[in-house]
Design a protein around this motif. Structure first.
Motif, mmCIF file in Angstrom:
data_model
loop_
_atom_site.group_PDB
_atom_site.id
_atom_site.type_symbol
_atom_site.label_atom_id
_atom_site.label_comp_id
_atom_site.label_asym_id
_atom_site.label_seq_id
_atom_site.Cartn_x
_atom_site.Cartn_y
_atom_site.Cartn_z
ATOM 1 N N MET A 145 -6.826 -6.475 6.704
ATOM 2 C CA MET A 145 -5.579 -6.225 6.009
ATOM 3 C C MET A 145 -5.290 -7.386 5.074
ATOM 4 S SD MET A 145 -4.351 -3.391 7.190
ATOM 5 C CE MET A 145 -2.902 -2.803 7.948
ATOM 6 N N GLU A 146 -4.736 -7.034 3.950
ATOM 7 C CA GLU A 146 -4.338 -8.049 2.985
ATOM 8 C C GLU A 146 -2.951 -7.688 2.472
ATOM 9 O OE1 GLU A 146 -5.892 -9.722 -1.270
ATOM 10 O OE2 GLU A 146 -7.306 -9.561 0.389
ATOM 11 N N ILE A 147 -2.174 -8.700 2.206
ATOM 12 C CA ILE A 147 -0.836 -8.508 1.644
ATOM 13 C C ILE A 147 -0.930 -8.689 0.128
ATOM 14 C CG2 ILE A 147 1.546 -9.344 1.568
ATOM 15 C CD1 ILE A 147 0.824 -8.168 4.274
ATOM 16 N N ILE A 148 -0.479 -7.679 -0.598
ATOM 17 C CA ILE A 148 -0.416 -7.735 -2.051
ATOM 18 C C ILE A 148 1.050 -7.986 -2.430
ATOM 19 C CG2 ILE A 148 -0.780 -6.478 -4.218
ATOM 20 C CD1 ILE A 148 -3.414 -6.900 -2.738
ATOM 21 N N GLN A 149 1.316 -9.140 -3.014
ATOM 22 C CA GLN A 149 2.667 -9.455 -3.482
ATOM 23 C C GLN A 149 2.878 -8.741 -4.813
ATOM 24 O OE1 GLN A 149 4.940 -11.159 -1.721
ATOM 25 N NE2 GLN A 149 3.438 -11.533 -0.096
ATOM 26 N N LEU A 150 3.928 -7.973 -4.899
ATOM 27 C CA LEU A 150 4.213 -7.243 -6.128
ATOM 28 C C LEU A 150 4.922 -8.153 -7.130
ATOM 29 C CD1 LEU A 150 5.406 -3.788 -4.724
ATOM 30 C CD2 LEU A 150 3.090 -4.516 -5.373
ATOM 31 N N THR A 151 4.381 -8.231 -8.315
ATOM 32 C CA THR A 151 5.011 -8.988 -9.388
ATOM 33 C C THR A 151 6.289 -8.286 -9.832
ATOM 34 O OG1 THR A 151 2.824 -9.727 -10.109
ATOM 35 C CG2 THR A 151 4.627 -9.961 -11.693
ATOM 36 N N HIS A 152 6.256 -6.950 -9.744
ATOM 37 C CA HIS A 152 7.396 -6.132 -10.146
ATOM 38 C C HIS A 152 7.759 -5.217 -8.964
ATOM 39 C CE1 HIS A 152 6.686 -7.482 -14.248
ATOM 40 N NE2 HIS A 152 5.411 -7.288 -13.996
ATOM 41 N N PRO A 153 8.651 -5.684 -8.065
ATOM 42 C CA PRO A 153 9.037 -4.868 -6.905
ATOM 43 C C PRO A 153 9.555 -3.495 -7.332
ATOM 44 C CG PRO A 153 9.857 -7.106 -6.665
ATOM 45 C CD PRO A 153 9.331 -6.977 -8.082
ATOM 46 N N VAL A 154 9.404 -2.528 -6.431
ATOM 47 C CA VAL A 154 9.858 -1.164 -6.707
ATOM 48 C C VAL A 154 10.926 -0.749 -5.704
ATOM 49 C CG1 VAL A 154 7.685 -0.464 -7.785
ATOM 50 C CG2 VAL A 154 8.002 -0.108 -5.343
ATOM 51 N N GLN A 155 11.759 0.163 -6.131
ATOM 52 C CA GLN A 155 12.799 0.729 -5.271
ATOM 53 C C GLN A 155 12.314 2.053 -4.712
ATOM 54 O OE1 GLN A 155 15.925 -0.607 -4.539
ATOM 55 N NE2 GLN A 155 15.193 -2.425 -5.622
ATOM 56 N N HIS A 156 12.503 2.236 -3.417
ATOM 57 C CA HIS A 156 12.157 3.508 -2.792
ATOM 58 C C HIS A 156 13.025 3.696 -1.553
ATOM 59 C CE1 HIS A 156 9.786 7.005 -1.832
ATOM 60 N NE2 HIS A 156 9.687 6.562 -0.592
ATOM 61 N N ASP A 157 13.666 4.859 -1.452
ATOM 62 C CA ASP A 157 14.559 5.157 -0.326
ATOM 63 C C ASP A 157 15.568 4.034 -0.091
ATOM 64 O OD1 ASP A 157 13.439 7.629 0.124
ATOM 65 O OD2 ASP A 157 12.136 6.956 1.758
ATOM 66 N N GLU A 158 16.180 3.585 -1.168
ATOM 67 C CA GLU A 158 17.216 2.547 -1.128
ATOM 68 C C GLU A 158 16.711 1.209 -0.586
ATOM 69 O OE1 GLU A 158 20.843 3.988 0.632
ATOM 70 O OE2 GLU A 158 20.613 5.946 -0.329
ATOM 71 N N LYS A 159 15.398 0.996 -0.652
ATOM 72 C CA LYS A 159 14.803 -0.273 -0.226
ATOM 73 C C LYS A 159 14.024 -0.860 -1.399
ATOM 74 C CE LYS A 159 14.052 1.366 4.465
ATOM 75 N NZ LYS A 159 13.044 1.793 5.419
ATOM 76 N N THR A 160 13.963 -2.170 -1.431
ATOM 77 C CA THR A 160 13.145 -2.863 -2.421
ATOM 78 C C THR A 160 11.832 -3.232 -1.748
ATOM 79 O OG1 THR A 160 15.088 -3.740 -3.537
ATOM 80 C CG2 THR A 160 12.991 -4.845 -3.968
ATOM 81 N N ILE A 161 10.746 -2.770 -2.334
ATOM 82 C CA ILE A 161 9.417 -3.074 -1.805
ATOM 83 C C ILE A 161 8.854 -4.206 -2.642
ATOM 84 C CG2 ILE A 161 7.096 -2.179 -1.378
ATOM 85 C CD1 ILE A 161 8.438 0.606 -1.083
ATOM 86 N N LYS A 162 8.640 -5.360 -1.995
ATOM 87 C CA LYS A 162 8.171 -6.559 -2.685
ATOM 88 C C LYS A 162 6.702 -6.843 -2.417
ATOM 89 C CE LYS A 162 12.718 -8.699 -2.522
ATOM 90 N NZ LYS A 162 13.488 -9.874 -2.124
ATOM 91 N N GLU A 163 6.149 -6.185 -1.403
ATOM 92 C CA GLU A 163 4.750 -6.404 -1.066
ATOM 93 C C GLU A 163 4.191 -5.141 -0.418
ATOM 94 O OE1 GLU A 163 5.038 -9.775 1.589
ATOM 95 O OE2 GLU A 163 5.204 -8.469 3.340
ATOM 96 N N LEU A 164 2.890 -5.002 -0.510
ATOM 97 C CA LEU A 164 2.197 -3.898 0.128
ATOM 98 C C LEU A 164 1.077 -4.465 0.988
ATOM 99 C CD1 LEU A 164 1.861 -1.395 -2.846
ATOM 100 C CD2 LEU A 164 3.383 -1.177 -0.868
ATOM 101 N N GLU A 165 0.951 -3.940 2.179
ATOM 102 C CA GLU A 165 -0.148 -4.321 3.047
ATOM 103 C C GLU A 165 -1.240 -3.271 2.874
ATOM 104 O OE1 GLU A 165 -0.713 -5.991 7.530
ATOM 105 O OE2 GLU A 165 0.706 -4.340 7.262
ATOM 106 N N ILE A 166 -2.408 -3.707 2.504
ATOM 107 C CA ILE A 166 -3.504 -2.779 2.248
ATOM 108 C C ILE A 166 -4.662 -3.102 3.190
ATOM 109 C CG2 ILE A 166 -4.443 -4.193 0.362
ATOM 110 C CD1 ILE A 166 -5.218 -1.515 -1.030
ATOM 111 N N ARG A 167 -5.286 -2.054 3.680
ATOM 112 C CA ARG A 167 -6.436 -2.241 4.567
ATOM 113 C C ARG A 167 -7.717 -1.915 3.813
ATOM 114 N NH1 ARG A 167 -8.406 2.655 6.033
ATOM 115 N NH2 ARG A 167 -6.973 4.407 5.975
ATOM 116 N N ARG A 168 -8.820 -2.390 4.348
ATOM 117 C CA ARG A 168 -10.121 -2.095 3.747
ATOM 118 C C ARG A 168 -10.419 -0.606 3.919
ATOM 119 N NH1 ARG A 168 -13.527 -5.952 2.368
ATOM 120 N NH2 ARG A 168 -15.314 -4.649 2.884
ATOM 121 N N PRO A 169 -10.996 0.013 2.900
ATOM 122 C CA PRO A 169 -11.323 1.442 3.016
ATOM 123 C C PRO A 169 -12.498 1.662 3.968
ATOM 124 C CG PRO A 169 -12.114 0.559 0.928
ATOM 125 C CD PRO A 169 -11.349 -0.538 1.593
ATOM 126 N N LYS A 170 -12.464 2.790 4.624
ATOM 127 C CA LYS A 170 -13.529 3.222 5.535
ATOM 128 C C LYS A 170 -14.191 4.464 4.952
ATOM 129 C CE LYS A 170 -12.149 0.278 8.704
ATOM 130 N NZ LYS A 170 -12.765 -1.005 8.726
#
Length: 100
Positions: free
Chosen positions: A1-26
């Protein structure tokens, strides 16, 4: 797993998403993606490469596709760079695969 810090956070369901955790593809993720493409073809649609990436990145980050669609292209590029780093063979790899 790696954390991707968003340079430009997004709004979704009244929340601000500032980072995404991404896993390696299988392999199973690519099988799933092939099924998604086949399903679209049965409906008379063709998924563009960017649409397949969109679906796959949502799956690898465990967020709704809508969140991925809201990403700034700079942040999309971070996801793409991570993904490509996972699927590109190392320079020292000289083994042949069944598709070579």
């Amino acid at each position: 797993m790696e954390i991707i810090q968003l340079t430009h956070p997004v709004q979704h369901d009244e929340k601000t998403i500032k980072e995404l955790e991404i896993r390696r593809p299988k392999v199973r993720d690519h099988i799933w993606l092939e099924h998604q493409e086949s399903s679209a073809l049965r409906e008379g649609k063709r998924l563009a490469d960017v649409e397949k990436d969109h679906k796959l990145y949502a799956r690898l980050t465990d967020v709704p596709e809508e969140v991925i669609g809201k990403l700034d292209m700079q942040d999309w590029g971070k996801l793409r760079k991570f993904y490509l780093g996972c699927v590109t063979p190392s320079v020292s790899s000289d083994q042949k695969t069944e598709t070579d």
